[in-house]
Enzyme design. Structure first.
Site, short mmCIF file in Angstrom:
data_model
loop_
_atom_site.label_atom_id
_atom_site.label_comp_id
_atom_site.label_asym_id
_atom_site.label_seq_id
_atom_site.Cartn_x
_atom_site.Cartn_y
_atom_site.Cartn_z
NE ARG A 4 22.70 50.58 34.81
CZ ARG A 4 21.22 50.71 35.36
NH1 ARG A 4 20.46 49.70 34.68
NH2 ARG A 4 20.21 51.29 35.82
CG HIS A 52 31.50 41.79 46.72
ND1 HIS A 52 31.08 42.65 46.85
CD2 HIS A 52 31.50 41.02 47.70
CE1 HIS A 52 29.99 41.40 47.07
NE2 HIS A 52 30.72 41.03 47.99
#
Length: 203
Positions: A93, A111
């Site tokens: 989100r 990431h």
């Protein structure tokens, strides 16, 4: 001096949550894992947290009036638990300033690419599509942009000629499980300094 108090945000299987929990349990990460925040109550990460005796705040975003509403509730909980560091570990989100601003410099994300290359949710697939010979993993501070915050640590992963998205993801995730607890450990030890976009890690 108390240990760093961590809240992990995750949405899926929770393999990075597990890596953090295991590192805390076996003593390689000197920190307190205080909370899991999850926007999918049925996600596997919720079961992982329960097995590790970590408190869970699981919520359904659609039951709130908007992102700011549920983030305000989360912020209250984080303050009650005196959380020092938020770790985004597969949390799917976009965050608003409600959380980003009070926790700037105290919120990190992992990431699956060597940022600034291939930000967003398709980092592994994009690397394959582009034809790069090397991708990797980045741990960075969260600044409200799309994977755009100051970089704490990176580790490269070679792309093999016969890689599929699944095979490359497997090797990338293995690196994530090493690098994320390591970077949290640096922060817990007070070794990480943030100055503008520059992050330095002392020995």
């Amino acid at each position: 001096m108390r240990k760093l108090r961590i809240a992990v945000f995750a949405s899926g299987s929770g393999s990075n949550f597990q890596a953090i929990s295991d590192a805390v349990h076996n003593g390689t990460l000197d920190a307190d894992l205080q909370l899991l925040v999850c926007d999918r109550p049925q996600a596997q990460v919720v079961q992982r947290a329960k097995q590790a005796d970590v408190p869970v705040f699981a919520f359904l975003p659609k039951t709130y009036s908007g992102r700011e509403a549920y983030e305000s509730e989360i912020l209250t909980l984080l303050n009650e638990k005196e959380i020092d560091l938020i770790v985004l570990a597969g949390y799917m989100r976009i965050l608003t300033p409600v959380l980003v601003e009070p926790f700037y410099g105290r919120m990190i994300n992992i990431h699956p690419s060597l940022l600034p290359a291939f930000p967003g949710v398709r980092g592994i697939a994009q690397a394959l599509e582009y034809g790069v010979k090397m991708t990797g993993v980045t741990v960075h501070y969260v600044d409200g942009g799309l994977d755009s915050g100051p970089i704490i640590a990176q580790r490269a992963v070679d792309v093999q000629e016969d890689d599929t998205e699944d095979s490359l993801a497997e090797r990338i995730h293995a690196v994530e499980h090493e690098l994320l607890p390591l970077a949290i450990g640096w922060i817990a030890a007070g070794r990480v300094k943030l100055d503008g976009r520059r992050v330095t890690v002392s020995s």
